[in-house]
Scaffold this active site. Structure first.
Site, PDB file in Angstrom:
ATOM      1  N   ARG A 157      43.651  89.363  57.057  1.00 10.80           N
ATOM      2  CA  ARG A 157      43.271  88.323  56.048  1.00 10.80           C
ATOM      3  C   ARG A 157      41.830  88.689  55.835  1.00 10.80           C
ATOM      4  NH1 ARG A 157      48.153  87.689  57.071  1.00 10.80           N
ATOM      5  NH2 ARG A 157      48.709  85.812  57.145  1.00 10.80           N
ATOM      6  N   CYS A 204      48.625  78.703  55.246  1.00  8.63           N
ATOM      7  CA  CYS A 204      47.867  78.388  56.689  1.00  8.63           C
ATOM      8  C   CYS A 204      46.561  78.306  56.254  1.00  8.63           C
ATOM      9  CB  CYS A 204      48.159  79.389  57.560  1.00  8.63           C
ATOM     10  SG  CYS A 204      50.022  79.459  57.940  1.00  8.63           S
TER      11      CYS A 204
HETATM   12  P1  FAD Z   1      42.570  82.848  45.299  1.00  6.37           P
HETATM   13  O1  FAD Z   1      42.857  82.005  46.404  1.00  6.37           O
HETATM   14  O2  FAD Z   1      42.172  82.412  43.832  1.00  6.37           O
HETATM   15  O3  FAD Z   1      41.245  83.515  45.900  1.00  6.37           O
HETATM   16  C1  FAD Z   1      40.959  83.868  47.301  1.00  6.37           C
HETATM   17  C2  FAD Z   1      39.775  84.658  47.452  1.00  6.37           C
HETATM   18  O4  FAD Z   1      39.840  86.028  46.704  1.00  6.37           O
HETATM   19  C3  FAD Z   1      38.523  84.030  46.944  1.00  6.37           C
HETATM   20  O5  FAD Z   1      37.316  84.405  47.536  1.00  6.37           O
HETATM   21  C4  FAD Z   1      38.153  84.823  45.449  1.00  6.37           C
HETATM   22  O6  FAD Z   1      37.150  84.933  45.145  1.00  6.37           O
HETATM   23  C5  FAD Z   1      38.877  86.247  45.734  1.00  6.37           C
HETATM   24  N1  FAD Z   1      39.552  86.818  44.575  1.00  6.37           N
HETATM   25  C6  FAD Z   1      40.614  86.509  43.921  1.00  6.37           C
HETATM   26  N2  FAD Z   1      40.684  87.349  42.874  1.00  6.37           N
HETATM   27  C7  FAD Z   1      39.634  88.214  42.795  1.00  6.37           C
HETATM   28  C8  FAD Z   1      39.578  89.458  42.390  1.00  6.37           C
HETATM   29  N3  FAD Z   1      40.229  89.966  41.138  1.00  6.37           N
HETATM   30  N4  FAD Z   1      38.453  90.049  42.403  1.00  6.37           N
HETATM   31  C9  FAD Z   1      37.652  89.881  43.573  1.00  6.37           C
HETATM   32  N5  FAD Z   1      37.904  88.904  44.298  1.00  6.37           N
HETATM   33  C10 FAD Z   1      38.945  87.973  44.139  1.00  6.37           C
HETATM   34  N6  FAD Z   1      48.456  84.334  52.630  1.00  6.37           N
HETATM   35  C11 FAD Z   1      48.833  85.501  53.418  1.00  6.37           C
HETATM   36  O7  FAD Z   1      48.252  86.409  53.325  1.00  6.37           O
HETATM   37  N7  FAD Z   1      50.279  85.284  53.797  1.00  6.37           N
HETATM   38  C12 FAD Z   1      50.973  84.475  53.513  1.00  6.37           C
HETATM   39  O8  FAD Z   1      52.225  84.669  54.082  1.00  6.37           O
HETATM   40  C13 FAD Z   1      50.708  83.411  52.951  1.00  6.37           C
HETATM   41  N8  FAD Z   1      51.483  82.503  52.462  1.00  6.37           N
HETATM   42  C14 FAD Z   1      51.191  81.347  51.671  1.00  6.37           C
HETATM   43  C15 FAD Z   1      52.041  80.308  51.401  1.00  6.37           C
HETATM   44  C16 FAD Z   1      51.658  79.339  50.458  1.00  6.37           C
HETATM   45  C17 FAD Z   1      52.675  78.344  50.356  1.00  6.37           C
HETATM   46  C18 FAD Z   1      50.248  79.337  49.682  1.00  6.37           C
HETATM   47  C19 FAD Z   1      49.839  78.016  49.177  1.00  6.37           C
HETATM   48  C20 FAD Z   1      49.601  80.275  50.281  1.00  6.37           C
HETATM   49  C21 FAD Z   1      49.776  81.283  51.185  1.00  6.37           C
HETATM   50  N9  FAD Z   1      49.147  82.265  51.566  1.00  6.37           N
HETATM   51  C22 FAD Z   1      49.282  83.438  52.154  1.00  6.37           C
HETATM   52  C23 FAD Z   1      47.572  82.154  51.119  1.00  6.37           C
HETATM   53  C24 FAD Z   1      47.323  82.846  49.839  1.00  6.37           C
HETATM   54  O9  FAD Z   1      48.421  82.886  48.866  1.00  6.37           O
HETATM   55  C25 FAD Z   1      46.497  84.413  49.998  1.00  6.37           C
HETATM   56  O10 FAD Z   1      45.267  84.286  50.716  1.00  6.37           O
HETATM   57  C26 FAD Z   1      46.369  84.981  48.652  1.00  6.37           C
HETATM   58  O11 FAD Z   1      45.962  86.524  48.892  1.00  6.37           O
HETATM   59  C27 FAD Z   1      45.277  84.455  47.771  1.00  6.37           C
HETATM   60  O12 FAD Z   1      45.364  84.983  46.470  1.00  6.37           O
HETATM   61  P2  FAD Z   1      45.080  84.239  45.125  1.00  6.37           P
HETATM   62  O13 FAD Z   1      45.201  85.137  44.219  1.00  6.37           O
HETATM   63  O14 FAD Z   1      45.543  82.780  45.084  1.00  6.37           O
HETATM   64  O15 FAD Z   1      43.347  84.162  45.412  1.00  6.37           O
HETATM   65  N1  EPU Z   2      55.403  77.296  65.824  1.00  4.26           N
HETATM   66  C1  EPU Z   2      55.234  76.254  66.351  1.00  4.26           C
HETATM   67  N2  EPU Z   2      55.118  75.104  65.689  1.00  4.26           N
HETATM   68  C2  EPU Z   2      54.471  74.879  64.446  1.00  4.26           C
HETATM   69  C3  EPU Z   2      54.481  76.284  63.841  1.00  4.26           C
HETATM   70  C4  EPU Z   2      54.926  77.319  64.455  1.00  4.26           C
HETATM   71  O1  EPU Z   2      55.693  76.160  67.557  1.00  4.26           O
HETATM   72  O2  EPU Z   2      54.173  74.073  63.879  1.00  4.26           O
HETATM   73  C5  EPU Z   2      55.481  78.657  66.638  1.00  4.26           C
HETATM   74  C6  EPU Z   2      57.053  79.193  65.968  1.00  4.26           C
HETATM   75  O3  EPU Z   2      58.050  78.812  66.466  1.00  4.26           O
HETATM   76  C7  EPU Z   2      56.775  80.580  66.155  1.00  4.26           C
HETATM   77  C8  EPU Z   2      55.270  80.977  66.029  1.00  4.26           C
HETATM   78  O4  EPU Z   2      54.601  79.649  66.529  1.00  4.26           O
HETATM   79  O5  EPU Z   2      57.212  81.034  67.552  1.00  4.26           O
HETATM   80  C9  EPU Z   2      54.815  81.351  64.927  1.00  4.26           C
HETATM   81  O6  EPU Z   2      55.008  80.851  63.702  1.00  4.26           O
HETATM   82  P1  EPU Z   2      55.460  81.347  62.265  1.00  4.26           P
HETATM   83  O7  EPU Z   2      56.349  82.414  62.520  1.00  4.26           O
HETATM   84  O8  EPU Z   2      55.687  80.286  61.591  1.00  4.26           O
HETATM   85  O9  EPU Z   2      54.232  82.362  62.140  1.00  4.26           O
HETATM   86  P2  EPU Z   2      52.489  81.858  61.764  1.00  4.26           P
HETATM   87  O10 EPU Z   2      52.017  82.685  62.968  1.00  4.26           O
HETATM   88  O11 EPU Z   2      52.478  80.198  62.133  1.00  4.26           O
HETATM   89  C10 EPU Z   2      51.988  83.728  60.124  1.00  4.26           C
HETATM   90  C11 EPU Z   2      51.131  83.679  58.901  1.00  4.26           C
HETATM   91  C12 EPU Z   2      51.679  83.206  57.784  1.00  4.26           C
HETATM   92  C13 EPU Z   2      52.888  84.111  57.139  1.00  4.26           C
HETATM   93  C14 EPU Z   2      53.746  83.872  58.839  1.00  4.26           C
HETATM   94  C15 EPU Z   2      55.158  84.738  58.412  1.00  4.26           C
HETATM   95  C16 EPU Z   2      48.894  83.179  59.690  1.00  4.26           C
HETATM   96  C17 EPU Z   2      47.541  82.371  59.961  1.00  4.26           C
HETATM   97  N3  EPU Z   2      49.795  82.917  59.234  1.00  4.26           N
HETATM   98  O12 EPU Z   2      52.241  82.260  60.334  1.00  4.26           O
HETATM   99  O13 EPU Z   2      50.508  83.189  56.681  1.00  4.26           O
HETATM  100  O14 EPU Z   2      53.562  83.484  56.176  1.00  4.26           O
HETATM  101  O15 EPU Z   2      53.156  84.281  59.809  1.00  4.26           O
HETATM  102  O16 EPU Z   2      54.869  85.953  58.958  1.00  4.26           O
HETATM  103  O17 EPU Z   2      48.571  84.431  60.086  1.00  4.26           O
HETATM  104  C18 EPU Z   2      49.072  82.525  55.396  1.00  4.26           C
HETATM  105  O18 EPU Z   2      48.151  83.488  55.845  1.00  4.26           O
HETATM  106  O19 EPU Z   2      48.486  81.489  54.661  1.00  4.26           O
HETATM  107  C19 EPU Z   2      50.285  82.288  55.851  1.00  4.26           C
HETATM  108  C20 EPU Z   2      51.082  81.252  55.494  1.00  4.26           C
END
Ligand code: FAD
Ligand code: EPU
Length: 276
Positions: A157, A204
């Site tokens: 991240r 997250c």
């Molecule tokens: P923004 O949130 O708009 O910005 C994030 C940062 O990036 C800011 O610092 C911004 O200034 C910078 N930035 C954006 N665009 C540019 C650009 N063109 N040039 C320079 N800097 C820039 N993240 C994960 O990694 N894994 C997940 O599984 C995941 N699941 C998610 C699920 C949900 C439902 C939600 C709401 C979010 C999730 N996220 C996840 C978080 C998020 O989607 C990621 O961090 C994503 O990379 C953010 O991208 P964005 O375009 O929305 O950036």
């Molecule tokens: N778990 C619990 N309770 C909860 C949530 C999770 O016990 O309330 C347990 C699950 O059962 C599992 C373990 O924790 O054994 C890991 O959970 P999960 O598979 O949901 O993955 P996570 O580590 O919580 C990460 C990323 C997510 C990404 C998923 C899928 C981070 C902080 N989160 O979640 O990324 O979508 O794996 O790969 O790295 C994000 O970065 O915004 C994000 C959503």
């Protein structure tokens, strides 16, 4: 022909958490627009899916790349290609599957645009942005510059963009594959996300500490359902804070503090905070 479109916005309307106050939005239409928009203090917004914005908003310009930087339609064939930073990631993942191109499946369900995904090195345990990223085109110091992906030193991240740099384009290298195999991999990622809430959130809230899961830690501490105003720790996944309707940044911050106060070791925020 204007190069930018400037208007006042409430940032809650531009973020997935639906929190945050006023700012001046600079929608950039072309490279000249980028020069204009970045001539005073600014922040860049992508899809706003990883942002916690203060109720008072931000004083800086908020720069957003317009549809001119969305190349989803141009993604037809070659597996090594340049795409604009406003290209939506969900569309990109689906299109790659249809074209039989592998490498982006792990990003299924990340609601970002390409620039935001590069800036955060978005990912899941199935793969991250840096797996396919070869090179980026940055707008920095008033001009465009190409930089090898490795120079961004991508980590969990995290990517190291030069100060004040805007990601404008990214070159991805995908691997030719069978669409059915790509789909099977996407189904696996989708299944792993089944426990994540569908309510308004910013993904997250906290980073996972090495070797463990923040969601599991919060869950084990009995904090699911903890609520301040309309901000609540999701009942489905402990690391998601959901906005039940009218949460403010103040509510969300108070909730983050309460969570960490109840844990033996405080967790590190994953979200980017603006205006605090
Ligand atoms: P923004 O949130 O708009 O910005 C994030 C940062 O990036 C800011 O610092 C911004 O200034 C910078 N930035 C954006 N665009 C540019 C650009 N063109 N040039 C320079 N800097 C820039 N993240 C994960 O990694 N894994 C997940 O599984 C995941 N699941 C998610 C699920 C949900 C439902 C939600 C709401 C979010 C999730 N996220 C996840 C978080 C998020 O989607 C990621 O961090 C994503 O990379 C953010 O991208 P964005 O375009 O929305 O950036
Ligand atoms: N778990 C619990 N309770 C909860 C949530 C999770 O016990 O309330 C347990 C699950 O059962 C599992 C373990 O924790 O054994 C890991 O959970 P999960 O598979 O949901 O993955 P996570 O580590 O919580 C990460 C990323 C997510 C990404 C998923 C899928 C981070 C902080 N989160 O979640 O990324 O979508 O794996 O790969 O790295 C994000 O970065 O915004 C994000 C959503």
């Amino acid at each position: 022909m204007p190069h930018v479109d400037v208007r006042q916005v409430q940032l809650r309307d531009l973020t997935t958490l639906k929190v945050g106050g006023a700012a001046e939005l600079w929608d950039v239409l072309d490279e000249a627009g980028l020069r204009e928009a970045t001539a005073a203090p600014f922040r860049v917004i992508g899809a706003g899916s990883n942002l916690l914005v203060a109720d008072a908003g931000v004083p800086e310009r908020v720069v957003r790349l317009s549809r001119a930087f969305n190349d989803i339609g141009a993604m037809r064939g070659p597996h090594d290609l340049w795409l604009g930073a406003a290209t939506p990631l969900p569309g990109l993942v689906r299109r790659a599957q249809r074209l039989g191109l592998s490498g982006l499946e792990g990003l299924l369900g990340v609601p970002a645009v390409l620039g935001g995904a590069v800036a955060m090195n978005a990912g899941t345990r199935f793969g991250e942005m840096s797996d396919t990223l070869q090179e980026v085109e940055l707008f920095v110091n008033g001009g465009l510059e190409r930089v090898e992906a490795a120079a961004l030193r991508p980590g969990y991240r995290h990517a190291e963009l030069p100060d004040g740099a805007v990601v404008v384009r990214a070159r991805l290298r995908l691997s030719p594959s069978d669409p059915l195999r790509v789909q099977a991999r996407m189904d696996e990622v989708d299944a792993a996300r089944a426990g994540q809430p569908k309510i308004k959130s910013a993904g997250c809230a906290f980073k996972n500490p090495p070797g463990s899961s923040a969601g599991q830690i919060i869950d084990a501490a009995g904090l699911k359902g903890l609520r301040v105003g309309d901000a609540m720790v999701s009942l489905e996944h402990g690391n998601f804070i959901v906005n039940l309707g009218n949460a403010t940044a103040r509510d969300v911050c108070a909730l983050l503090t309460r969570i960490n106060e109840r844990l033996p070791v405080p967790l590190e925020l994953e979200w980017r905070r603006w205006g605090f």
